[in-house]
Design an enzyme around this catalytic site. Structure first.
Site, PDB file in Angstrom:
ATOM      1  N   HIS A 191      42.759   2.332   6.180  1.00 32.15           N
ATOM      2  CA  HIS A 191      43.682   1.323   5.665  1.00 32.15           C
ATOM      3  C   HIS A 191      42.989  -0.010   5.449  1.00 32.15           C
ATOM      4  O   HIS A 191      43.369  -0.792   4.602  1.00 32.15           O
ATOM      5  CB  HIS A 191      44.823   1.107   6.656  1.00 32.15           C
ATOM      6  CG  HIS A 191      45.642   2.324   6.878  1.00 32.15           C
ATOM      7  ND1 HIS A 191      46.446   2.836   5.897  1.00 32.15           N
ATOM      8  CD2 HIS A 191      45.771   3.132   7.944  1.00 32.15           C
ATOM      9  CE1 HIS A 191      47.045   3.925   6.357  1.00 32.15           C
ATOM     10  NE2 HIS A 191      46.641   4.128   7.606  1.00 32.15           N
ATOM     11  N   LYS A 234      -3.582  -3.351   7.706  1.00 29.82           N
ATOM     12  CA  LYS A 234      -4.503  -3.267   6.577  1.00 29.82           C
ATOM     13  C   LYS A 234      -5.003  -4.644   6.147  1.00 29.82           C
ATOM     14  O   LYS A 234      -5.565  -4.803   5.059  1.00 29.82           O
ATOM     15  CB  LYS A 234      -3.851  -2.539   5.401  1.00 29.82           C
ATOM     16  CG  LYS A 234      -3.511  -1.092   5.790  1.00 29.82           C
ATOM     17  CD  LYS A 234      -3.332  -0.175   4.619  1.00 29.82           C
ATOM     18  CE  LYS A 234      -3.147   1.269   5.127  1.00 29.82           C
ATOM     19  NZ  LYS A 234      -2.620   2.184   4.130  1.00 29.82           N
ATOM     20  N   THR A 250       0.819  -1.216   0.000  1.00 34.14           N
ATOM     21  CA  THR A 250       0.000   0.000   0.000  1.00 34.14           C
ATOM     22  C   THR A 250       0.854   1.269   0.000  1.00 34.14           C
ATOM     23  O   THR A 250       0.339   2.374  -0.052  1.00 34.14           O
ATOM     24  CB  THR A 250      -0.947   0.031   1.219  1.00 34.14           C
ATOM     25  OG1 THR A 250      -0.161  -0.107   2.399  1.00 34.14           O
ATOM     26  CG2 THR A 250      -1.960  -1.091   1.156  1.00 34.14           C
ATOM     27  N   GLY A 251       2.175   1.122   0.051  1.00 35.36           N
ATOM     28  CA  GLY A 251       3.065   2.297   0.034  1.00 35.36           C
ATOM     29  C   GLY A 251       3.153   2.889  -1.366  1.00 35.36           C
ATOM     30  O   GLY A 251       2.637   2.323  -2.336  1.00 35.36           O
ATOM     31  N   GLU A 257      30.982  -3.617 -11.728  1.00 32.19           N
ATOM     32  CA  GLU A 257      31.421  -2.246 -11.456  1.00 32.19           C
ATOM     33  C   GLU A 257      32.765  -2.313 -10.741  1.00 32.19           C
ATOM     34  O   GLU A 257      33.146  -3.361 -10.232  1.00 32.19           O
ATOM     35  CB  GLU A 257      30.426  -1.532 -10.520  1.00 32.19           C
ATOM     36  CG  GLU A 257      29.100  -1.203 -11.165  1.00 32.19           C
ATOM     37  CD  GLU A 257      28.116  -0.575 -10.182  1.00 32.19           C
ATOM     38  OE1 GLU A 257      28.516  -0.292  -9.029  1.00 32.19           O
ATOM     39  OE2 GLU A 257      26.960  -0.366 -10.570  1.00 32.19           O
ATOM     40  N   TYR A 290      19.178  -1.834 -17.649  1.00 34.66           N
ATOM     41  CA  TYR A 290      18.108  -1.505 -18.588  1.00 34.66           C
ATOM     42  C   TYR A 290      18.696  -1.127 -19.939  1.00 34.66           C
ATOM     43  O   TYR A 290      18.221  -1.538 -20.987  1.00 34.66           O
ATOM     44  CB  TYR A 290      17.259  -0.323 -18.086  1.00 34.66           C
ATOM     45  CG  TYR A 290      16.721  -0.426 -16.683  1.00 34.66           C
ATOM     46  CD1 TYR A 290      16.710  -1.637 -15.988  1.00 34.66           C
ATOM     47  CD2 TYR A 290      16.218   0.700 -16.040  1.00 34.66           C
ATOM     48  CE1 TYR A 290      16.229  -1.705 -14.685  1.00 34.66           C
ATOM     49  CE2 TYR A 290      15.732   0.638 -14.738  1.00 34.66           C
ATOM     50  CZ  TYR A 290      15.744  -0.565 -14.066  1.00 34.66           C
ATOM     51  OH  TYR A 290      15.274  -0.619 -12.787  1.00 34.66           O
ATOM     52  N   GLU A 336      16.360   0.611  -1.076  1.00 31.70           N
ATOM     53  CA  GLU A 336      17.705   1.183  -1.106  1.00 31.70           C
ATOM     54  C   GLU A 336      17.977   1.850   0.237  1.00 31.70           C
ATOM     55  O   GLU A 336      17.078   2.459   0.812  1.00 31.70           O
ATOM     56  CB  GLU A 336      17.764   2.229  -2.226  1.00 31.70           C
ATOM     57  CG  GLU A 336      19.082   2.955  -2.317  1.00 31.70           C
ATOM     58  CD  GLU A 336      19.110   3.972  -3.463  1.00 31.70           C
ATOM     59  OE1 GLU A 336      18.109   4.085  -4.186  1.00 31.70           O
ATOM     60  OE2 GLU A 336      20.139   4.653  -3.590  1.00 31.70           O
TER      61      GLU A 336
END
Lengths: 381, 289
Positions: free
Chosen positions: B248, B43, B17-18, B210, B160, B99
């Site tokens: 270090h 909910k 529901t967010g 990466e 993507y 995230e």
């Protein structure tokens, strides 16, 4: 987030780690007063978010208060790795018998917090790690149990033969783990951990890096942030929720997502240009963010062309288009702009841009080549 | 065939529901994912989009709907608990999109999820998609098309970009997985490469790494020692300046600076194709089909 040595020392002291007294000065006069109060020889240490302070001349001994004043006035004017030194820590000089190293870091490979200790501490610890790795002991901590007394003692005996010193070190290491956990750190380090001629084990330096993701739930740590010690452009970017790193080239890059931002910089270089920056506007962007991003990029006089590379997933490309239009209305551009966008709401974005006199490209390579040509005056391939 | 998810995936959305959860739950439903339940404490008993039942706890949702997979969109302070709740309730595949999860939380979540026998993907990842069958997460469905190319990546938008270029060149995907770029994540490159090796539909694998860490070097060793399928790699950050250092301990613990050059060399040593630009994937994949 980096914190200063004096701040890390306060945290370490609060969990019981033995640390010699010290006070912070932001003027030479204050440094002199502190030196007079302690009496005897003091160390004046630059408080700056950078390693290699000692090698850069930011850590010096002063035999008298007058000398402390003179040294502090020099260090306070310095820049170390391009960061200004605005504070010094003044602390009584310690008599040192031996120097060891103790640190904790989150290790990607073992997915745990890992202790690293070495009896060969001091400034050349990396050299030790490279040439004599057997002088370093690593110990991953099971997060369910924390560091156990026998584990701390193993490390204590690795550092010292004397049982009293081994016990003292074990206690310090356990306290360091507590400080690391309670502060939400990604790194906590004591280098050097020394023994005095009287046999005491004492932490002479302290370093701590806090996981940015912890700051929302640790207001007392967040309050330690010292913006005056950070690069101004990076402070700006953080406030606008952008990730920005300045580089030396002339193609200003505005991209969504760190991986795509790095790949875009790589492509600028591949086609003969030099990126002026890394700038990630992040996931859910809004027009305001784009306005901030353009302001940061255009304030760099080296930038000769601006390149937008947006792949809309969560990011709506029409938000980005609106941001470009708003920003350029407020501050007309002095340099050419190349816009590549594709993905969510692309048709709307293209329409917004075209109505305002911009053209949008859909191919990443084509956009990068064009930006490089514009920045170099057509000299690059 | 595919890896990790397919048309048999029954999905539960934690945080349905967010703002992000509801938006992406709709997108997943539109894509054809079998979204069978949502969880938002307080909910329980309501319905999402008039159709998907919402529960107060994951345990309830699993008991009533038999969901086998969960995707998490809850805010960072609650994400660790959400991952553990899903694993504890018997969910087999937990995908955390959130995230900003503190890394010390992850030191606790990782062993917990493992003990429960679940697979975790993420956090801080775009999730995964098996084109034409199921999408779990936020990868835009329309850039993908079914086919024989397996994709695994540490990034979001860069994935993507490359998937979009593959699709435009007529190279469809078996499954695309974004494993996320956080220091501690549930599923590694090696886990995905191993799954692609065993998946009969996957013919070639594209892997995007990466700078930083040693995951790509370890993955390259895995390719050399354990894979018969061909793998093409890319490293983002070839021109990135040496990062600001973490004291270090960072370099000492890994014994490596994690530079692009080091990783690309590891790919070459393992006999992998190396894409210099995203675009290069197209020819390199075609040559290996």
């Amino acid at each position: 987030m980096n914190i200063h040595e004096y701040q890390a020392k306060e945290i370490f002291r609060s969990v019981g780690i033995p640390i010699p007294p010290g006070e912070v000065a932001s003027t030479a006069e204050e440094a002199e007063q502190i030196a007079r109060k302690f009496g005897g020889t003091v160390v004046v240490k630059a408080q700056v978010h950078s390693g290699g302070r000692g090698k850069a001349g930011g850590v010096k001994l002063a035999k008298t208060p007058a000398e402390a004043r003179e040294i502090a006035s020099k260090i306070l004017g310095m820049r170390i790795k391009d960061l200004p030194v605005l504070k010094v820590l003044v602390t009584p000089a310690a008599d040192i018998a031996t120097e060891a190293y103790a640190g904790i870091i989150v290790d990607r490979a073992s997915k745990r917090a890992v202790f690293m200790v070495s009896p060969a501490g001091g400034i050349d610890i990396e050299e030790v790690a490279a040439s004599t790795p057997d002088k370093i002991m690593k110990l991953p901590v099971d997060p369910r149990y924390g560091v156990q007394p026998f584990e701390a003692m193993r490390m204590g005996f690795f550092l010292y033969d004397d049982v009293k010193q081994a016990r003292a070190a074990a206690k310090i290491l356990t306290q360091l783990y507590q400080a690391f956990q309670e502060s939400g750190a990604s790194l906590a380090e004591i280098n050097p951990l020394v023994t005095t001629p009287a046999g005491e084990v004492v932490a002479l330096d302290a370093k701590m890096v806090v996981d940015d993701n912890e700051l929302g739930r640790r207001a007392e740590i967040d309050a330690l942030r010292d913006e005056s010690a950070e690069a101004p452009s990076e402070v700006d970017a953080r406030k606008a929720n952008l990730t920005f790193i300045k580089l030396d080239g002339n193609v200003g890059c505005i991209v969504n997502g760190a991986g795509l931002a790095m790949a875009t910089m790589d492509l600028v270089k591949y086609y003969g240009g030099e990126p002026a920056n890394f700038l990630d506007i992040g996931g859910s962007s809004n027009p305001e963010k784009v306005v901030h991003a353009l302001r940061i990029i255009t304030s760099d006089p080296n930038v000769k062309a601006i390149l937008f590379n947006i792949f809309g997933g969560i990011t709506r490309t029409d938000d980005v288009a609106n941001g470009i239009v708003t920003a350029t209305r407020q501050n007309p551009l002095r340099v050419p702009i190349v816009i590549r966008l594709t993905g969510t709401n692309e048709e709307i974005a293209v329409k917004i841009l075209e109505e305002n006199g911009f053209t949008a490209l859909t191919d990443m390579d084509e956009a990068v080549q064009k930006a490089v040509q514009l920045a170099t005056g057509g000299k690059a391939a | 065939m595919s890896i990790f998810i397919d048309s048999g995936t029954t999905l539960l959305v934690q945080g349905i529901t967010g703002r992000d959860g509801s938006f992406h739950a709709k997108q997943m439903l539109e894509y054809g994912t079998r979204v069978v339940a949502g969880v938002t404490p307080g909910k329980g008993g309501q319905r999402f989009e008039g159709n998907v039942p919402i529960f107060d706890t994951v345990a309830d949702a699993v008991e009533k709907t038999g969901a086998n997979t969960s995707v998490i969109y809850v805010p960072p302070p609650f994400a660790a608990d959400a991952m553990m709740e899903a694993a504890s309730a018997g969910i087999r595949l937990v995908v955390c999109i959130t995230e900003g999860v503190p890394v010390l939380d992850m030191t606790r979540v990782y062993p917990y999820v493992k003990e429960k026998g679940a697979r975790l993907i993420g956090p801080n990842c775009p999730g995964l998609i098996t084109p034409g069958e199921s999408k779990v997460g936020i990868i835009p469905g329309r850039i993908c098309t079914p086919g024989p190319v397996g994709v695994v990546s540490r990034s979001g938008t860069l994935t993507y970009e490359i998937v979009y270029q593959l699709t435009r060149a007529g190279l469809g995907q078996s499954t695309c997985v974004g494993i996320g770029g956080d220091p501690i994540n549930g599923t590694s490159f090696i886990d995905c490469l191993d799954a692609f090796e065993k998946d009969p539909k996957t013919k070639v694998v594209c892997m995007m790494g990466e700078i930083g860490g040693t995951d790509e070097q370890e993955a390259a060793e895995f390719v050399r020692d354990h894979m018969t399928k061909r793998v093409v790699g890319f490293i983002a950050g070839q021109t990135a300046p040496p990062g600001r250092r973490m004291g270090h301990a960072g370099a000492i613990i890994s014994g490596s600076a994690g530079t692009a050059a080091e990783k690309i060399q590891a790919f070459k040593d393992a006999g992998m194709g190396v894409a210099q630009r995203p675009k290069d994937f197209i020819d390199l994949v075609k040559e290996r089909m």
